[in-house]
Design an enzyme around this catalytic site. Structure first.
Site, PDB file in Angstrom:
ATOM      1  CB  VAL A  11      37.695  36.931  37.664  1.00 29.10           C
ATOM      2  CG1 VAL A  11      39.213  37.097  37.697  1.00 29.10           C
ATOM      3  CG2 VAL A  11      37.298  35.581  38.251  1.00 29.10           C
ATOM      4  CB  THR A  86      36.942  30.010  30.400  1.00 29.49           C
ATOM      5  OG1 THR A  86      36.968  29.879  31.840  1.00 29.49           O
ATOM      6  CG2 THR A  86      38.007  30.995  29.976  1.00 29.49           C
ATOM      7  CG  LEU A 153      39.649  36.460  44.028  1.00 26.64           C
ATOM      8  CD1 LEU A 153      39.034  37.598  43.223  1.00 26.64           C
ATOM      9  CD2 LEU A 153      40.417  37.007  45.232  1.00 26.64           C
ATOM     10  CB  CYS A 260      35.478  27.950  40.617  1.00 25.44           C
ATOM     11  SG  CYS A 260      35.796  29.705  40.371  1.00 25.44           S
TER      12      CYS A 260
END
Length: 449
Positions: A11, A86, A153, A260
């Site tokens: 990212v 994270t 994205l 994700c």
């Protein structure tokens, strides 16, 4: 504007490169000196189509810089993006250690008023905590505002998505801060939605949870379709034409993976539990996906009786094409199951092999070419629909296997293709295809191969 990006992972790096491309002065910061050394040379540590070209262009234009120093990286910046990892904790929640470390470094090193933008996916309430941490570590009388600006994205098409996305979400409690981030993003020419910070945090999780739900739903319909002789591609086309449903994310297969969907669905379940809400639907989505990853192994055992001593070619290791990302890839579960069943596993991927070697069972053998993986194999598994694999796997299986049989987890071929090549073909949500005649002993290699 002068912008700093903390974190040069997927990212952070894509964000920094694209912001420099639209004219901003961007400094990307990472504590890994080896990574920064590569980036300064225009070498990307991740595989993403088009990324290195844009990196080189903007480094040469003196708009894109890389450093390991917070003092250098955060000095005189107007806006600071936090784009660190994270990772999923043991209880399913997002581990925010890197987020708060970044916030502390911001407080200790800024030299002027700034807007801090959280780009990482974080649980509700995190952005307010980030501001508290920054202020608690502030050295100097500077004004700090925090904005949530989640990313949407897709790996493999991130550069395209940055310039052709559906929307840019800006969550802020202060209008002035939201306006600054809007101004930064205007050159992208995308619709901008301004919300509260909490709404922006929820939008990111809700979007990923909904897409994961569509995938698990169509896979359940596919599994049922097999039992009632329906064709999942026809079913998906029929329901996808309904504008209320849409035709995206209705491709049946062996489930979702990546950085994700798995992490964010588990995190949203944990957020729900922390707020005394039982998210039944999302728990089922996760369970369905976990089961779906083992589908091909189950089909192979049902068809062959046993995989003991069988040579199995696994084609495609990354969780999707056009990336070297192995996070939560179906190949991990499949390889573990195959090894446990006593199979000899030969794996091939155009890009992700080196990353796979650090994750897959040590018993897995790696082929440098797709031909080497298929040669003398008893079974072929298609796990990732890379263009090369789709173009070659069917023909090469027909050419190099005594009794060619393909278990396709991505539904790459039509029935007539398999029949033409006289390959036994077992996919997801469709009838199996059986050869209509004995495979000839001699083959003439097509001139186009």
């Amino acid at each position: 504007m002068k912008i700093a990006i903390i974190g040069t992972g997927y990212v952070g790096l894509v964000t920094g490169v694209c912001l420099s491309e639209i004219g901003h002065d961007v400094t990307c910061l990472d504590i890994n000196p080896q990574k920064i050394e590569l980036l300064q040379k225009g070498i990307s540590p991740i595989y993403e189509p088009g990324l290195e070209d844009l990196m080189t262009k903007n480094i040469e234009a003196d708009r894109l810089h890389f450093t390991t120093s917070h003092i250098v990286g955060l000095k005189d910046k107007d806006v600071i993006y936090i784009a660190v990892g994270t990772p999923q904790g043991e209880d399913g929640s997002a581990d925010l250690t890197y987020i708060y470390n970044a916030a502390r470094n911001v407080g200790q090193n800024i030299t002027n008023d700034v807007v801090v933008v959280t780009k990482s996916t974080v649980p509700l309430g995190t952005n307010h905590k980030v501001r508290e941490v920054v202020l608690a570590n502030l050295e100097g009388n500077h004004c700090v505002e925090v904005v949530s600006n989640p990313e949407f994205l897709r790996e493999g098409s991130a550069i395209h998505d940055s310039f052709h996305g559906d929307r840019i979400v800006i969550g802020a409690d202060k209008e002035e801060a939201a306006n600054i981030i809007e101004e930064i993003n205007k050159p992208f020419g995308l619709p901008i939605l301004k919300t509260s910070i909490s709404s922006a945090e929820m939008i990111k999780y809700a979007a990923n949870a909904f897409l994961a739900t569509k995938i698990s739903f169509i896979n359940e319909i596919a599994n049922l379709s097999e039992k009632v002789s329906a064709n999942i591609e026809e079913v998906a086309s029929g329901i996808g034409m309904d504008t209320r449903i849409g035709d995206k994310f209705l491709n049946a297969g062996i489930g979702y993976g990546g950085s994700c969907f798995p992490k964010d669905t588990h995190a949203l379940v944990k957020i729900s539990e922390d707020n005394e809400h039982d998210f039944h639907l999302l728990k089922s989505v996760i369970q369905i996906n976990d089961t779906q990853k083992t589908l091909l192994v189950k089909k192979a055992i049902e068809r062959l009786g046993s995989l003991e001593g069988k040579r199995v070619a696994m084609l495609g290791l990354a969780f999707k094409p056009e990336t070297d990302d192995m996070r939560e890839a179906a190949s991990i579960v499949v390889a573990e199951k195959l090894v446990a069943e006593g199979a000899e596993v030969v794996a091939y991927d155009p890009i992700a092999t080196e990353n796979a070697k650090n994750i897959l069972p040590e018993e897995v053998i790696y082929a440098e070419q797709i031909e080497d993986a298929i040669m003398d194999s008893d079974v072929v598994f298609i796990l990732t629909d890379w263009k090369e694999i789709v173009e070659k796997a069917l023909f090469l299986s027909s050419l190099f296997m005594k009794k060619p049989i393909i278990f396709d987890g991505r539904n790459c071929y039509k029935a007539e293709d398999a029949l033409k090549m006289q390959v036994e073909y077992i996919s997801v949500g469709r009838d199996s295809i059986q050869p209509t005649e004995e495979k000839e002993e001699e083959y003439v290699v097509a001139s186009s191969y």
